[in-house]
Every structure is written in structure tokens, then in C-alpha cells.
Design a protein around this motif. Sequence first.
Motif, PDB file in Angstrom:
ATOM      1  N   VAL A 352      -2.672  11.226  -3.399  1.00 57.49           N
ATOM      2  CA  VAL A 352      -3.475   9.999  -3.411  1.00 57.49           C
ATOM      3  C   VAL A 352      -3.858   9.664  -4.849  1.00 57.49           C
ATOM      4  CG1 VAL A 352      -5.673   8.961  -2.699  1.00 57.49           C
ATOM      5  CG2 VAL A 352      -4.407  10.421  -1.105  1.00 57.49           C
ATOM      6  N   ASN A 353      -3.694   8.415  -5.239  1.00 55.87           N
ATOM      7  CA  ASN A 353      -4.084   7.976  -6.567  1.00 55.87           C
ATOM      8  C   ASN A 353      -5.602   8.076  -6.697  1.00 55.87           C
ATOM      9  OD1 ASN A 353      -5.024   5.823  -8.616  1.00 55.87           O
ATOM     10  ND2 ASN A 353      -2.824   5.961  -9.007  1.00 55.87           N
ATOM     11  N   HIS A 356      -7.525   4.789  -6.687  1.00 52.96           N
ATOM     12  CA  HIS A 356      -7.648   4.279  -5.317  1.00 52.96           C
ATOM     13  C   HIS A 356      -8.750   5.017  -4.566  1.00 52.96           C
ATOM     14  CE1 HIS A 356      -5.803   3.953  -1.038  1.00 52.96           C
ATOM     15  NE2 HIS A 356      -6.659   2.980  -1.241  1.00 52.96           N
ATOM     16  N   THR A 411      -8.896   0.570   1.928  1.00 53.98           N
ATOM     17  CA  THR A 411      -8.474   1.946   2.192  1.00 53.98           C
ATOM     18  C   THR A 411      -6.988   2.052   2.480  1.00 53.98           C
ATOM     19  OG1 THR A 411     -10.652   2.495   3.111  1.00 53.98           O
ATOM     20  CG2 THR A 411      -8.840   3.964   3.665  1.00 53.98           C
ATOM     21  N   PRO A 414      -3.397   0.139  -0.493  1.00 52.46           N
ATOM     22  CA  PRO A 414      -3.726   0.563  -1.871  1.00 52.46           C
ATOM     23  C   PRO A 414      -3.545  -0.530  -2.911  1.00 52.46           C
ATOM     24  CG  PRO A 414      -2.429   2.248  -0.758  1.00 52.46           C
ATOM     25  CD  PRO A 414      -2.428   1.047   0.146  1.00 52.46           C
TER      26      PRO A 414
END
Length: 425
Positions: A352-353, A356, A411, A414
Amino acid sequence: MTTAVLFLTFLVLLLMNVPIAITLGLASLAALLAENIDPIIVPMNVYAATSKFVLLAIPFFILGGNVMEKVGISGKLIVLAEKFVGHMKGGMAIVCVLVATFFAAISGSGPATVAALGMIIIPAMVKTGYSKDFSSALMASSGAIGVIIPPSITFVVYGSIAGVSIGTLFIGGIIPGILMALGLVTVALLAGRKLDIVTMPKSSWKERMVAFKDAIWGLMMPVIILGGIYGGIFTPTEAAAVSAVYGLFVGLFIYKSINLKDLYKLLVDSTAQTSVVMLITATASLFAWVITVSGIGEAISSMFINVTGGNVIIFFIIVNIILLIAGAFLDSTSALFIFTPLFLPVAIALGVNLVHLGVVMIVNLAIGLITPPVGVNLYVACGIGDINLHKISVAVVPLVVTALLVLLLVTYVPGVSMFLTGFMG
């Protein structure tokens, strides 16, 4: 044993209504004693947590926001918005959200936005036909945009914990902040359809230009801050210092509404507000450190990975549920220090970034500002609108639902938070 002492002490003190900074500090100290760890680590940890260069942005942004509030920029922004949209049905509701969004980009704080604008906007909305309950709820909800739209103090805190570029976080909050504003405007206009809303006379373009000229110095602050950051002229911390100096220049030499006595009070008030944030930062970081060294954090992170089974969707469901509940009881700074170290390793493992993740967390905590029992914006709006918590809690429901829809979009799409970051060098 340590886990039980830490969380039991925390819950007991929280239920006793002990201030959150003291609660976090005492719970951490109790856990250290239970683990037989020398308490000398406390000042060392506190110093390490609060001596980060990036955190210098907090007092400067607070001072800059306070100065611009003192010079009356909030009133000038309200007049500007009224000249452009006041003639529309529900125009004052649009003014509320628009001005809150602009002022958020100056103050970087939700409660500060509500306090600065509510005294003018809530009575004005009531005068046009909206109920006092809804007017106060809309003001509180609009103020929540203050922690999403850049420059945001909350992003500074998250960036310092996660080691993520604050400039990138700022730009990641632009589209979510705008979506939140559009959602609130939509709800307000729908609510106004059933009411006998009084509209203002349509202003001429000459009147609009006069209002624009009067407000231009305030509108330029976020342009200078963000333009300087993204143009590579200065860092976010330097930008915060520039915002404070710019605000003082405008107040002393342009509007000439600040004297030395006012300057002294502004410095004292800004120091007091900074002290609150930094005290929470110190004790919350100690709490997070105890969670880490005791192995609690690693155990929780491992549990998250097992529960999610490598599924990002499930991970974000858990993140949102936890933060929506936590946001109803904890302030944003405390929540970030407690939960960021828990979510970070899981997010990295799942790819996950982190920008983000930060935007998702901040949008969650923005919603926490308008959810009882500890929704700070609600309490500020209650005091200004002279209504009780029950009434505003009922009135805010459709606005919270709208905010939740924006949260789902942020959410699971992204690109909403990441799109503009692609244009950064």
C-alpha cells in the motif's frame, strides 16, 4: 502483563475524563514500571519525539493562521463568497463550505476554522431560513475539511511519524478535501429545497472585484505556501515560517490591524496552542514506543497480516473501522501516534502506498471531529450556535453519511488521493 497494564490504565483514566495527554503519559509510565524498565527512558523518548525539525512547521502554521484570523480575513472571505454565490438559493450554505475550505488552507486546523467562521456564518444561515441545528452541524462539518485540505497540521504529524514527504501528503489531500466540500454543499442544497430560503440580491461584477481585491491578501497565503513547496523554493517547514512572516506582514503593513500589544497576545496564544499539540505528541509517542518495545505492536501487526490474508480491501476495512471508532474518542494527534506504527508495517507488506494510507487515515480522523462523544468541532459549534450536543448530533447525521461516502471513494479508488502527486517532480 505489560499489555494489560498499558491498556487497562489507559481505559480507566479515559473513562475518568483525564486529559488525553496525561492519560497517555500515565498509562505508558505504568507499563514501563510493570516491565521493570528504567523510567529514565521517558525524558529521552520525549526529547527524541519532539525535537524533529519537521515539527517546527506546527507552531509556524498555528501562528500564521492566528494572525490571518486576527486581521479579519475570515470576514473578508465571507463577503467575497457572498458576492459570488449569495444570490443563489442555499447560497449561505455554499458560502459556509467555500469559506471553510479557503480558511482551512490558511489555518490548517478544524476547530480553529469553526471558531473563526462560526460566529458570522451560523447566524447568517439561520437568518436565511436554515435551522440553528443544521447551520451549526454544517459549520462543524465544513471545519473538518481543515485537516484534509493543505496545509494541514495533521499531515505534518503523520509525515513525521511515517517518514513520508509532507509536500506529497499535502497534494494528496487536495482532491479528497474538494470532494468533501462538494458533498457537504450537495447535502445543504438538498436540505434547503424544502425550506423557504431567503436569497441575497445578486452582486454586480464591480462589487465582486472590490470584495476580491479586499480578500486577495488572504487568498494568496495558501498560494504562496503550496506554490513555494511544489516549486521547490522551500520545504514544508520553511513554508510554515514563511506563512507566519507573511501573515505578520499583511497584518502590520497592509491591513494595519495589528499593533505590538496584539502581536504579544498572538505569540502567547500560538505558544499555548502549540504546547497542547506538542504535549500530546510527547506522551502519544511514548505510548507508541511502549507498544513497540513490549512486542504489542509486532503482535498486532502480525495479527492484521493473518486476518487480512494479504487482501488490501480487508486491510482498509479494518483500518477504517478502527479509526472511525478511535476518532470518536481520541484527538487526531494521539490517534496517529498510536495507530500509524501499527498500520505501517502491514501496509508496507501489502504494497500500500504510504501517502494513500496517510490520506485515508486523515479523512477518517476528520470525520472523528464531527462524531460524538468527543467530536471537537461539534463542541465548538455547539458553543457558537447555542445548542446542545444531542441536537447537533442528530442534525449532523446526513453530513456524516456524506463524509463516509467520500471516505469509501478515497479508500478504494487510490487515484483520488494519488492523481495529483503524479505531477510532482
